[in-house]
Design an enzyme around this catalytic site. Structure first.
Site, PDB file in Angstrom:
ATOM      1  N   SER A   1       0.867  -1.178   0.000  1.00 23.72           N
ATOM      2  CA  SER A   1       0.000   0.000   0.000  1.00 23.72           C
ATOM      3  C   SER A   1       0.903   1.228   0.000  1.00 23.72           C
ATOM      4  O   SER A   1       2.049   1.174   0.455  1.00 23.72           O
ATOM      5  CB  SER A   1      -0.877   0.016   1.259  1.00 23.72           C
ATOM      6  OG  SER A   1      -1.525   1.261   1.420  1.00 23.72           O
TER       7      SER A   1
ATOM      8  N   TYR B   1      -1.694  -1.107  10.594  1.00 20.63           N
ATOM      9  CA  TYR B   1      -1.759  -1.366   9.153  1.00 20.63           C
ATOM     10  C   TYR B   1      -0.531  -0.795   8.458  1.00 20.63           C
ATOM     11  O   TYR B   1       0.112  -1.478   7.650  1.00 20.63           O
ATOM     12  CB  TYR B   1      -3.036  -0.756   8.579  1.00 20.63           C
ATOM     13  CG  TYR B   1      -3.206  -0.962   7.094  1.00 20.63           C
ATOM     14  CD1 TYR B   1      -3.712  -2.153   6.594  1.00 20.63           C
ATOM     15  CD2 TYR B   1      -2.871   0.036   6.182  1.00 20.63           C
ATOM     16  CE1 TYR B   1      -3.882  -2.356   5.226  1.00 20.63           C
ATOM     17  CE2 TYR B   1      -3.030  -0.150   4.825  1.00 20.63           C
ATOM     18  CZ  TYR B   1      -3.537  -1.344   4.349  1.00 20.63           C
ATOM     19  OH  TYR B   1      -3.692  -1.533   2.996  1.00 20.63           O
TER      20      TYR B   1
END
Length: 282
Positions: free
Chosen positions: A145, A158
């Site tokens: 990401s 995350y």
């Protein structure tokens, strides 16, 4: 659309394949001529997804059970893939979860689960795949990401897992090159899937930051053909983040605050996020 550089006819295994990026990536590889195995912890949905993609694309695809946090389950998934489709050529480590909220409010179980799925699943899958590909080459794609090269309050764990995946992938890219095994980290921005639904990113940045699952899927197929070490989707946002990373921390944080990036995952739609969190708890 078929990639200009991707070589069709390969066997591709995709984790988290029942929905979102995984489903779109399966469809893209099928259209490019690959044989595809979709793995997911939601066995019923992944079988349904495989049947739908087979009908739509006319390709060879199967949906298989997979718990990426269980090494035995992961090995069984790859064994079954090879039994049904042939020797593994490409593994796409896509499975991941993204609960939002302040780190101190996050339960220990959720922290451990995020690390187990987002990071340990990638490590296990990469090792299992690299071992199988050692004598014939292949490609491993790890879906990270742009949060893996930046910082967003509300996504502390995350971000930690995705930073780790980026560093791991870049290192493995160098380690496995001599064996003819490519490794690519794909770094999407905010993808229009349930995982990021309800985020509070400013409206002006959304045309630059947001992408469709199909755009990420195309980048993944192209990455296998081109064997690049790292790919950002969209590229413009990746370039912006790279430039920003060269600024002093204080300046970068002030820009982030002025642009409201620092509240994109703290000032969220609670009803939408709760629906996603409820599915994670199940």
């Amino acid at each position: 659309m078929k990639s200009h550089s991707y070589r069709g006819g390969q066997v591709v295994a995709i984790t988290g394949g029942a929905r979102g990026i995984g489903r779109a990536t399966g469809a893209a590889f099928l259209r490019a001529g690959a044989r595809v195995a979709l793995g997911d912890v939601d066995t019923t949905l992944v079988e349904k997804t495989a049947a739908e993609l087979a009908e739509v694309t006319g390709g060879v695809v199967c949906g298989l059970p997979l718990d990426v946090t269980d090494r035995t389950s992961f090995a069984r998934f790859l064994d079954t893939t090879e039994d049904r489709l042939g020797p593994l050529d490409v593994l796409v480590n896509n499975a991941g979860i993204m609960p939002t909220g302040c780190f101190t409010d996050e339960t220990d179980d959720m922290t451990d689960r995020m690390v187990a799925i987002n990071l340990c699943g990638v490590l296990s899958g990469s090792k299992l795949a690299a071992t199988r590909m050692a004598d014939r080459g292949g490609h491993i794609v790890n879906v990270a990401s742009l949060a893996g090269v930046s910082a967003f309050p509300g996504l502390a764990t995350y971000c930690a897992t995705k930073h780790a995946v980026v560093g791991f992938s870049e290192t493995l890219h160098l380690e496995l090159a001599a064996n003819g095994i490519g490794v690519t980290a794909v770094l999407p921005g905010v993808v229009h899937t349930e995982l990021s639904a309800g985020h509070g990113a400013p409206k002006w940045i959304r045309p630059i930051a947001e992408v469709e699952p199909e755009e990420v899927a195309t980048a993944i197929v192209d990455a296998v053909g081109g064997r690049r070490a790292k790919v950002s989707v969209p590229r413009a946002l990746g370039t912006m983040i790279k430039i920003a990373s060269g600024l002093p921390d204080g300046v970068r944080h002030r820009i982030s605050h002025a642009a409201h990036f620092d509240t994109a995952f703290t000032d969220v739609d609670p009803a939408v996020r709760e629906a996603y969190h409820r599915r994670l708890r199940r």
